[in-house]
Write a protein that holds these residues in place. Sequence first.
Motif, PDB file in Angstrom:
ATOM      1  N   GLU A 287      32.129  42.783  43.955  1.00 29.85           N
ATOM      2  CA  GLU A 287      33.577  42.646  43.824  1.00 29.85           C
ATOM      3  C   GLU A 287      34.336  43.718  44.586  1.00 29.85           C
ATOM      4  OE1 GLU A 287      35.054  41.811  39.928  1.00 29.85           O
ATOM      5  OE2 GLU A 287      33.133  41.021  39.242  1.00 29.85           O
ATOM      6  N   GLU A 335      37.313  36.628  49.517  1.00 32.56           N
ATOM      7  CA  GLU A 335      38.726  36.460  49.189  1.00 32.56           C
ATOM      8  C   GLU A 335      39.626  36.846  50.347  1.00 32.56           C
ATOM      9  OE1 GLU A 335      39.324  38.732  45.679  1.00 32.56           O
ATOM     10  OE2 GLU A 335      38.046  37.471  44.420  1.00 32.56           O
ATOM     11  N   ARG A 418      38.977  32.843  41.330  1.00 31.19           N
ATOM     12  CA  ARG A 418      37.789  33.407  40.688  1.00 31.19           C
ATOM     13  C   ARG A 418      37.339  32.552  39.519  1.00 31.19           C
ATOM     14  NH1 ARG A 418      40.452  39.461  40.690  1.00 31.19           N
ATOM     15  NH2 ARG A 418      40.203  39.861  42.937  1.00 31.19           N
TER      16      ARG A 418
END
Length: 450
Positions: A287, A335, A418
């Motif tokens: 992440e 992302e 997500r």
Amino acid sequence: MTFCGYLPYSGPPMVVEHEISLKFTSSPSPNDLEVYDNVRIPRVPAGGIPIEMVLTILEAAYFDDRGGPDIDLLSNCTLVCKAWSLHAQKLLFRRVRLCSHSAFASFTYAADRSSLRGRILGDAVIQMRAVLDYNQPGCLNQSSLAVAVSNCPNLYELDLAQYGCVTPGKDVVGSPAQERMRRPAPSFDEHSLALLNAGPRITALNFSNWSENNQSILQLLEVWPSLKSLSITGASPVLSPGVTYPPFPCALEELRLNCQREPAKEFLGWLLHRSAEEKSLRVIDLERQPSPELLDFLVEKHGETLHSLAVPSFAMHEHAHAAMRCRSIRELRTESSWSSPVICRQMPETIQHLAFGLDLDTLLNPIIDLVKIRDDLQAVTVNIWRDGHRHPQLASLQMACAYRGVDLRLTRDVRRMRLLVRGNPVVPPTYPRTQTLDSMQPAVRSVFVA
């Protein structure tokens, strides 16, 4: 001026002519009435709606828009009638959240193993989220957590957050994360560890450590050699220098990292030693942007059998080439709105799901070409940043996905993205993951067999 001076006077109303035509139909004949009389109107059985149908409806409506259980709906269903009550409560107890001692007391009262109903509700729990925050009055403590876990024999996922304590009067609301992680937190005592060790065989552990205690995660890893999915957030775990640790026995299938500082290679080598030997690791979710050295280290050890890789950005060539070395990849997620175009051009034929960010500067040509030539591709998930909806090639991407039968999922909220791409901590046979009650069943069955 009229109406308090706000509406201007518009003069007398105008007369408008309208043409109206009426068509009268004859009343139904006696034969038609006989046909209507013979039609059987469905009625609710005298015994009520079959409970199997009720349970199917409740399971279909289990999740709310945020991906969690619809607590309000299920709570109301428990009050409808006695026949619905237990079934709705079992769905409510699939996921349990304990953040205080009062919540623990209510849960242990409801899941009391001395009563039949308590055993049924305790057996229904398969996921638990608990918070150990020693700054809060009436907080949940370690021994209470161990008792709650031991009351749930079918529990397979534990999401645990630990916060350090600070001297009374010196707690600053909104203090930086680095300062919050310098707060001490006690390690698990022997009694709590014994209860946890005698409890259910946890297969998924999500541990968020917001304290300076680096031993808690090592204690929990020692308790559950059955782990297959591991998520570590907050403080980076550290192996104490001068201490010889036995090899970590778990062959992990999924690893998710979101640490304030990049974990040391020594710790990751110890953690993933068995996974590398058995080639079991299938999912790596980072992440925070990893260094090229860390990503290269993970891909070198596990890239051969990796099915899913998630990194915030593939803009650097080092990150892109590391992803290209994963020749069995089925899912690639990022992302960022900018990634090296070489990734899509070298994507293996096994790819099933692609997720990325989109703005006006995103290169869509390689992605459109990928949609056209990869037969196994099932879905494309796009998070639209800023003015991404004005991208001149977005329509071409939509047409290519529609023509190829690829599910194109668009969102403007990264949290929604997500939620779409992360499911239950069970490695799926195909991607993308789905957040359904059926996706929980493989883990539940494995726990029952054990």
